[in-house]
Design a protein around this motif. Structure first.
Motif, PDB file in Angstrom:
ATOM      1  N   ALA A   1      59.829 -21.104 -15.997  1.00  0.00           N
ATOM      2  CA  ALA A   1      59.820 -22.462 -15.449  1.00  0.00           C
ATOM      3  C   ALA A   1      58.769 -22.507 -14.350  1.00  0.00           C
ATOM      4  O   ALA A   1      58.540 -21.520 -13.647  1.00  0.00           O
ATOM      5  N   ILE A   2      58.113 -23.642 -14.228  1.00  0.00           N
ATOM      6  CA  ILE A   2      57.202 -23.898 -13.116  1.00  0.00           C
ATOM      7  C   ILE A   2      57.902 -24.889 -12.202  1.00  0.00           C
ATOM      8  O   ILE A   2      58.232 -26.007 -12.611  1.00  0.00           O
ATOM      9  N   GLU A   3      58.177 -24.450 -10.972  1.00  0.00           N
ATOM     10  CA  GLU A   3      58.969 -25.245 -10.043  1.00  0.00           C
ATOM     11  C   GLU A   3      58.250 -25.364  -8.704  1.00  0.00           C
ATOM     12  O   GLU A   3      57.189 -24.769  -8.505  1.00  0.00           O
ATOM     13  N   HIS A   4      58.848 -26.119  -7.801  1.00  0.00           N
ATOM     14  CA  HIS A   4      58.352 -26.157  -6.425  1.00  0.00           C
ATOM     15  C   HIS A   4      58.674 -24.819  -5.772  1.00  0.00           C
ATOM     16  O   HIS A   4      59.788 -24.303  -5.911  1.00  0.00           O
ATOM     17  N   GLY A   5      57.709 -24.250  -5.078  1.00  0.00           N
ATOM     18  CA  GLY A   5      57.918 -22.956  -4.459  1.00  0.00           C
ATOM     19  C   GLY A   5      58.703 -23.036  -3.170  1.00  0.00           C
ATOM     20  O   GLY A   5      58.829 -24.112  -2.566  1.00  0.00           O
ATOM     21  N   GLU A   6      59.219 -21.894  -2.742  1.00  0.00           N
ATOM     22  CA  GLU A   6      59.916 -21.826  -1.462  1.00  0.00           C
ATOM     23  C   GLU A   6      58.916 -21.833  -0.310  1.00  0.00           C
ATOM     24  O   GLU A   6      59.128 -22.484   0.705  1.00  0.00           O
ATOM     25  N   LYS A   7      57.811 -21.103  -0.477  1.00  0.00           N
ATOM     26  CA  LYS A   7      56.765 -21.040   0.552  1.00  0.00           C
ATOM     27  C   LYS A   7      55.440 -21.578   0.038  1.00  0.00           C
ATOM     28  O   LYS A   7      54.641 -22.097   0.813  1.00  0.00           O
ATOM     29  N   ALA A   8      55.192 -21.434  -1.255  1.00  0.00           N
ATOM     30  CA  ALA A   8      53.969 -21.954  -1.863  1.00  0.00           C
ATOM     31  C   ALA A   8      54.242 -23.335  -2.466  1.00  0.00           C
ATOM     32  O   ALA A   8      55.393 -23.785  -2.531  1.00  0.00           O
ATOM     33  N   VAL A   9      53.186 -23.981  -2.919  1.00  0.00           N
ATOM     34  CA  VAL A   9      53.350 -25.298  -3.546  1.00  0.00           C
ATOM     35  C   VAL A   9      54.124 -25.170  -4.856  1.00  0.00           C
ATOM     36  O   VAL A   9      55.035 -25.943  -5.141  1.00  0.00           O
ATOM     37  N   TYR A  10      53.757 -24.165  -5.660  1.00  0.00           N
ATOM     38  CA  TYR A  10      54.391 -23.972  -6.961  1.00  0.00           C
ATOM     39  C   TYR A  10      54.971 -22.559  -7.062  1.00  0.00           C
ATOM     40  O   TYR A  10      54.519 -21.638  -6.391  1.00  0.00           O
ATOM     41  N   ALA A  11      55.963 -22.428  -7.940  1.00  0.00           N
ATOM     42  CA  ALA A  11      56.539 -21.126  -8.241  1.00  0.00           C
ATOM     43  C   ALA A  11      56.597 -20.959  -9.756  1.00  0.00           C
ATOM     44  O   ALA A  11      57.036 -21.866 -10.474  1.00  0.00           O
ATOM     45  N   LEU A  12      56.133 -19.823 -10.229  1.00  0.00           N
ATOM     46  CA  LEU A  12      56.310 -19.459 -11.632  1.00  0.00           C
ATOM     47  C   LEU A  12      57.508 -18.520 -11.686  1.00  0.00           C
ATOM     48  O   LEU A  12      57.481 -17.422 -11.125  1.00  0.00           O
ATOM     49  N   VAL A  13      58.558 -18.968 -12.355  1.00  0.00           N
ATOM     50  CA  VAL A  13      59.806 -18.209 -12.432  1.00  0.00           C
ATOM     51  C   VAL A  13      59.996 -17.729 -13.862  1.00  0.00           C
ATOM     52  O   VAL A  13      60.083 -18.535 -14.789  1.00  0.00           O
ATOM     53  N   VAL A  14      60.046 -16.418 -14.035  1.00  0.00           N
ATOM     54  CA  VAL A  14      60.297 -15.809 -15.344  1.00  0.00           C
ATOM     55  C   VAL A  14      61.693 -15.204 -15.324  1.00  0.00           C
ATOM     56  O   VAL A  14      62.076 -14.547 -14.353  1.00  0.00           O
ATOM     57  N   SER A  15      62.440 -15.420 -16.383  1.00  0.00           N
ATOM     58  CA  SER A  15      63.836 -14.974 -16.400  1.00  0.00           C
ATOM     59  C   SER A  15      64.145 -14.230 -17.688  1.00  0.00           C
ATOM     60  O   SER A  15      63.720 -14.632 -18.779  1.00  0.00           O
ATOM     61  N   GLY A  16      64.922 -13.167 -17.542  1.00  0.00           N
ATOM     62  CA  GLY A  16      65.473 -12.457 -18.690  1.00  0.00           C
ATOM     63  C   GLY A  16      66.911 -12.837 -18.953  1.00  0.00           C
ATOM     64  O   GLY A  16      67.599 -12.147 -19.705  1.00  0.00           O
ATOM     65  N   GLN A  17      67.373 -13.932 -18.333  1.00  0.00           N
ATOM     66  CA  GLN A  17      68.734 -14.431 -18.523  1.00  0.00           C
ATOM     67  C   GLN A  17      69.785 -13.357 -18.202  1.00  0.00           C
ATOM     68  O   GLN A  17      70.823 -13.272 -18.846  1.00  0.00           O
ATOM     69  N   ALA A  18      69.484 -12.529 -17.189  1.00  0.00           N
ATOM     70  CA  ALA A  18      70.391 -11.472 -16.737  1.00  0.00           C
ATOM     71  C   ALA A  18      70.694 -10.444 -17.820  1.00  0.00           C
ATOM     72  O   ALA A  18      71.703  -9.743 -17.758  1.00  0.00           O
ATOM     73  N   ASP A  19      69.827 -10.343 -18.820  1.00  0.00           N
ATOM     74  CA  ASP A  19      69.981  -9.344 -19.879  1.00  0.00           C
ATOM     75  C   ASP A  19      69.372  -8.031 -19.402  1.00  0.00           C
ATOM     76  O   ASP A  19      68.164  -7.948 -19.178  1.00  0.00           O
ATOM     77  N   PRO A  20      70.180  -6.971 -19.228  1.00  0.00           N
ATOM     78  CA  PRO A  20      69.632  -5.711 -18.708  1.00  0.00           C
ATOM     79  C   PRO A  20      68.550  -5.106 -19.590  1.00  0.00           C
ATOM     80  O   PRO A  20      67.693  -4.368 -19.104  1.00  0.00           O
ATOM     81  N   GLU A  21      68.560  -5.409 -20.889  1.00  0.00           N
ATOM     82  CA  GLU A  21      67.542  -4.856 -21.775  1.00  0.00           C
ATOM     83  C   GLU A  21      66.161  -5.467 -21.503  1.00  0.00           C
ATOM     84  O   GLU A  21      65.141  -4.880 -21.874  1.00  0.00           O
ATOM     85  N   LEU A  22      66.144  -6.633 -20.862  1.00  0.00           N
ATOM     86  CA  LEU A  22      64.871  -7.276 -20.539  1.00  0.00           C
ATOM     87  C   LEU A  22      64.369  -6.913 -19.148  1.00  0.00           C
ATOM     88  O   LEU A  22      63.246  -7.254 -18.790  1.00  0.00           O
ATOM     89  N   ARG A  23      65.199  -6.212 -18.374  1.00  0.00           N
ATOM     90  CA  ARG A  23      64.815  -5.880 -16.999  1.00  0.00           C
ATOM     91  C   ARG A  23      63.505  -5.085 -16.919  1.00  0.00           C
ATOM     92  O   ARG A  23      62.661  -5.392 -16.070  1.00  0.00           O
ATOM     93  N   PRO A  24      63.277  -4.069 -17.772  1.00  0.00           N
ATOM     94  CA  PRO A  24      62.000  -3.356 -17.681  1.00  0.00           C
ATOM     95  C   PRO A  24      60.789  -4.258 -17.901  1.00  0.00           C
ATOM     96  O   PRO A  24      59.727  -4.036 -17.309  1.00  0.00           O
ATOM     97  N   HIS A  25      60.945  -5.280 -18.725  1.00  0.00           N
ATOM     98  CA  HIS A  25      59.830  -6.193 -18.993  1.00  0.00           C
ATOM     99  C   HIS A  25      59.547  -7.079 -17.779  1.00  0.00           C
ATOM    100  O   HIS A  25      58.389  -7.293 -17.408  1.00  0.00           O
TER     101      HIS A  25
END
Length: 227
Positions: free
Chosen positions: A72-96
């Protein structure tokens, strides 16, 4: 009382070992090279308030890291924009996501980057819409039981609106406040059993108190053992 266990596997959350780690790192590097190439087009789309214009391009680049990752591209906490990538809390995606974050460029005034959905600054100011009704998270009360040996917190979540919701919606209103309060990664790492309380439990605390309790446990668990 409905009982749910979050998807969690302590052994699966470790860092990938070489050469698998090298493969993840190379995929992450390719993403960031592609991101750099796309930045002018991304800036143009955001400036025109039409982010959907570049969603497929970013999704295709991210699929090279892993096809199950979301962004998702959202409003950042400190920057103008934030790129947020999520593995949906799947531990198998954590290394990625770990490799993706390790290769990320430094945050600046325009962009910041997150490898999981971050917490909301003040979850008590959030109102969730479900089935056409509004549910203020300020009304959420939580009973928390800390297992210091396991580094986990078991919680029972109560909202006065639970009584008017069917099971799936009640489950959503159980987990949404936790993820908003703790963020995706801390919730996945430090929450054990999650229960939905039909009645307000005794000794319940608010979401901000829960945040401090879980963060303190996380700091303690991450600290090196005393010699």
């Amino acid at each position: 009382m409905f009982r749910f266990l979050r998807r969690r596997d302590a052994e699966a959350t470790g860092t990938a070992e070489a050469p698998e780690a090298d493969v993840h790192a190379q995929a992450a590097e390719r993403f960031w090279q592609r991101w750099d190439d796309l930045l002018p087009e991304i800036a143009s789309a955001l400036g025109d308030s039409v982010p959907h214009r570049i969603e497929s391009l970013v999704a295709a680049a991210l699929a090279e890291v892993h096809p199950d990752l979301t962004f998702a591209i959202e409003h950042g906490e400190k920057a103008v924009y934030a790129l947020v990538v999520s593995g949906q809390a799947d531990p198998e995606l954590r290394p990625h996501t770990d490799a993706w974050m390790a290769a990320a460029p430094p945050a600046d005034t325009l962009w910041e980057y997150h490898d999981s959905v971050p917490p909301v600054p003040d979850p008590t100011g959030v109102t969730v819409n479900l089935r056409g009704e509004k549910y203020p998270l300020a009304d959420v009360r939580v009973v928390a039981q800390v297992d210091e040996a396991e580094g986990l917190v078991d919680v029972a979540v109560y909202h006065p609106g639970f009584s008017g919701l069917e099971e799936n919606a009640r489950r959503a209103l159980t987990f949404l406040p936790l993820d908003a309060t703790l963020g995706e990664r801390l919730a996945a790492d430090r929450l054990g059993r999650v229960e939905t309380a039909e009645l307000e439990p005794e000794g319940a605390i608010g979401l901000l108190e829960l945040r401090e309790l879980v963060r303190e446990l996380d700091r303690t668990a991450a600290a090196p053992p005393e010699s």
